[in-house]
Design a protein around this motif. Structure first.
Motif, short mmCIF file in Angstrom:
data_model
loop_
_atom_site.label_atom_id
_atom_site.label_comp_id
_atom_site.label_asym_id
_atom_site.label_seq_id
_atom_site.Cartn_x
_atom_site.Cartn_y
_atom_site.Cartn_z
N THR A 199 0.44 -0.77 -0.19
CA THR A 199 0.05 0.02 0.19
C THR A 199 0.94 1.16 -0.10
OG1 THR A 199 -1.54 1.00 1.33
CG2 THR A 199 -0.05 -0.19 2.56
N ARG A 200 0.43 1.91 -0.65
CA ARG A 200 1.25 3.48 -0.37
C ARG A 200 0.55 4.21 1.21
NH1 ARG A 200 4.11 6.82 -4.53
NH2 ARG A 200 2.79 5.72 -6.56
N ARG A 201 -0.73 3.84 1.31
CA ARG A 201 -0.60 4.51 2.09
C ARG A 201 0.24 4.15 3.36
NH1 ARG A 201 -5.74 1.97 6.04
NH2 ARG A 201 -5.31 -0.17 4.09
N CYS A 202 0.66 5.34 4.79
CA CYS A 202 0.94 5.18 5.68
C CYS A 202 0.64 6.29 6.86
CB CYS A 202 2.69 5.80 5.53
SG CYS A 202 3.46 5.25 7.22
N PRO A 203 0.58 5.62 8.09
CA PRO A 203 0.12 6.32 8.91
C PRO A 203 1.43 7.87 9.68
CG PRO A 203 -0.10 3.67 9.85
CD PRO A 203 0.81 3.91 8.72
N LEU A 204 1.96 7.30 8.90
CA LEU A 204 3.49 8.33 9.45
C LEU A 204 2.96 9.76 8.50
CD1 LEU A 204 5.92 6.52 10.89
CD2 LEU A 204 3.95 7.51 12.12
N ARG A 205 3.71 11.18 8.47
CA ARG A 205 3.74 11.87 7.77
C ARG A 205 5.50 12.03 7.42
NH1 ARG A 205 -0.60 13.52 5.76
NH2 ARG A 205 -2.79 13.63 7.33
N VAL B 159 -3.95 8.67 2.37
CA VAL B 159 -3.71 8.19 0.45
C VAL B 159 -4.12 5.99 0.41
CG1 VAL B 159 -2.05 7.31 -1.25
CG2 VAL B 159 -1.81 9.29 0.48
N ARG B 160 -5.19 5.81 -0.69
CA ARG B 160 -5.21 5.07 -1.30
C ARG B 160 -4.63 4.31 -2.03
NH1 ARG B 160 -8.43 2.03 3.50
NH2 ARG B 160 -8.34 4.38 5.07
N GLU B 161 -4.02 4.45 -2.50
CA GLU B 161 -3.65 3.59 -3.40
C GLU B 161 -2.72 2.02 -2.70
OE1 GLU B 161 -0.78 4.20 -7.38
OE2 GLU B 161 -1.05 5.94 -6.13
N GLU B 162 -3.22 1.26 -3.20
CA GLU B 162 -2.79 -0.21 -2.92
C GLU B 162 -3.48 -1.34 -4.11
OE1 GLU B 162 -4.35 0.12 0.78
OE2 GLU B 162 -6.23 -0.74 0.68
N PRO B 163 -3.10 -2.30 -4.66
CA PRO B 163 -3.16 -3.70 -5.11
C PRO B 163 -4.44 -4.36 -4.50
CG PRO B 163 -0.70 -3.46 -4.52
CD PRO B 163 -1.14 -2.22 -4.08
N PRO B 164 -5.20 -4.84 -5.16
CA PRO B 164 -5.82 -5.04 -4.49
C PRO B 164 -5.72 -6.94 -3.56
CG PRO B 164 -7.12 -5.28 -6.85
CD PRO B 164 -5.49 -4.71 -6.45
N ALA B 165 -6.15 -7.18 -2.49
CA ALA B 165 -5.79 -8.61 -1.81
C ALA B 165 -5.42 -9.58 -2.65
CB ALA B 165 -6.50 -8.43 -0.66
#
Ligand code: SF4
Ligand code: SF4
Length: 390
Positions: free
Chosen positions: A22-28, A40-46
């Motif tokens: 996933t491109r998502r991350c709780p940190l900045r 950010v919500r970019e991720e391949p489907p599971a």
């Protein structure tokens, strides 16, 4: 699986696969060039990733699967599912985390369950990360992961060998873990964490003459990389991972439609990739397109597919058995030089020795033993007989 073995496999064509969950991350983190953030919500489907990893087989698989992001532990059930599926085929799984969960004071249960399925866990640590997650919290979490029986390491980043931060943090790790936990030390470069496990070398020639024509092989063209949209690329250079359309010679497929066997075959059989791995893109440009002005190392590489004279020359030189042998010989040489030499070329040379510290977890009775390294680390036609891979 120790860090040294993992890094040692990096130049082996199709010896590993990098999977961004996933491109998502709780940190900045200020230096994050993957553009990761909580929203950010970019991720391949599971299901696409699971299908792809389930195509690994005992006879045809990568030796190691590296899970990264973004923050891969935002998908803990997927981490566990992929690691179990990979293990069934004999592939070991490593994961690189930004350690967001350490802020809560311990391993949350879903994270603990995912971590137990891994063969190696690496924690990112640098000045920017420490502004998000305190070092003491990271150390506490890494200690806990060691107690689960999982081999651990640190992935450190600094501005160079004179960076006082690197001197401080490496000494602290040595004191805290008694020299038992290895570190991979990289210099801050224009790309993000997903790329930083292994980047194009910054040799003296490359620094002094960007895009210069010397033979500077790219070891990073060895492991396929599953990008945030499921596209499979030939390397982890962040621009290459992110730009669309991907240059045809660097696009190996997509997890929605390709299996490991076809991705591996494209990795091994592409004449251009064989030559990028053995002499590097700048040499190819200078040798067969001498009128084209030099660009950056990776910029030259991305443009190779547009240069018909280079494509034709690569096909003539490297499409057949001679090209395969050239590729195999280069991979064997780099593999034989070992992980410390590789980090000297690709990471922060002054700290290269730290990659070889034993980072093994404390074994617990219920720990499932990792399968032995397979002789398929050089998959056919790269297979090495006689029990040695070098
Ligand atoms: S650098 Fe790593 S931990 Fe930091 S925001 Fe980016 S992906 Fe997250
Ligand atoms: S773009 Fe080409 S030279 Fe750069 S890391 Fe990727 S394969 Fe190597």
């Amino acid at each position: 699986m120790e860090l040294a073995e993992l890094i040692g496999l990096r130049p082996v064509p199709a010896g590993g696969v990098l999977v961004t969950l996933t491109r998502r991350c709780p940190l900045r983190c200020a230096h994050c060039s993957t553009g990761s953030a909580p929203e950010v919500r970019e991720e391949p489907p599971a299901e696409e990733l699971e299908r792809f990893v389930s195509s690994f087989s005992a006879a045809d698989r990568p030796e190691v699967m590296m899970l990264t992001g973004g923050e891969p532990l935002l998908r803990p059930r997927l981490v566990a599912a992929l690691a179990r599926s990979a293990r069934a085929a004999g592939t070991r799984t490593a994961l690189l985390s930004g350690m967001f969960f350490a802020r809560s004071g311990g391993l949350p249960e879903p994270v603990r369950r995912a971590v137990r399925t891994l063969d190696h866990f690496s924690a990112s640590l640098d000045l920017h990360h420490e502004r998000e997650v305190p070092r003491a919290a990271v150390f506490r979490a890494v200690r806990e992961i060691r107690r689960l029986g999982v081999a651990v390491s640190f992935h450190l980043t600094g501005t160079g060998e004179d960076d006082p931060y690197l001197a401080d943090v490496t000494a602290d790790i040595e004191r805290t873990f008694g020299g038992a936990v290895p570190s991979l030390v990289n210099e801050v470069r224009p790309f993000g964490r997903a790329a930083s496990w292994a980047r194009p070398a910054r040799t003296a020639a490359a620094r002094d003459e960007p895009g210069g024509g010397g033979a500077l092989p790219c070891a990073m063209a060895a492991w396929p990389v599953v990008a945030f949209d499921g596209t499979v690329l030939a390397c982890c250079n962040q621009d290459t991972v992110d730009r669309r359309p991907a240059p045809p010679h660097l696009r190996l497929g997509h997890v929605a439609e390709d299996d490991w066997a076809s991705v591996r075959a494209r990795t091994l059989r592409s004449p251009l990739l064989r030559l990028v791995r053995t002499v590097g893109p700048a040499h190819l440009r200078q040798r067969w397109a001498p009128g084209v002005p030099a660009g950056s190392y990776c910029g030259d590489c991305r443009a190779l597919g547009d240069r018909s004279e280079v494509v034709a020359a690569a096909g003539a030189l490297a499409a057949g058995a001679a090209g395969a042998l050239l590729d195999l010989t280069a991979a064997r040489q780099q593999h034989a030089q070992g992980p410390v030499a590789l980090v000297r070329r690709h990471g922060c040379a002054a700290y290269a020795d730290l990659v070889a510290a034993p980072g093994g977890g404390e074994q617990t009775p219920d720990q499932t033993p990792s399968p032995s390294p397979s002789p398929a680390a050089y998959p056919a036609p790269y297979q090495v007989t006689g029990g040695t891979r070098t």
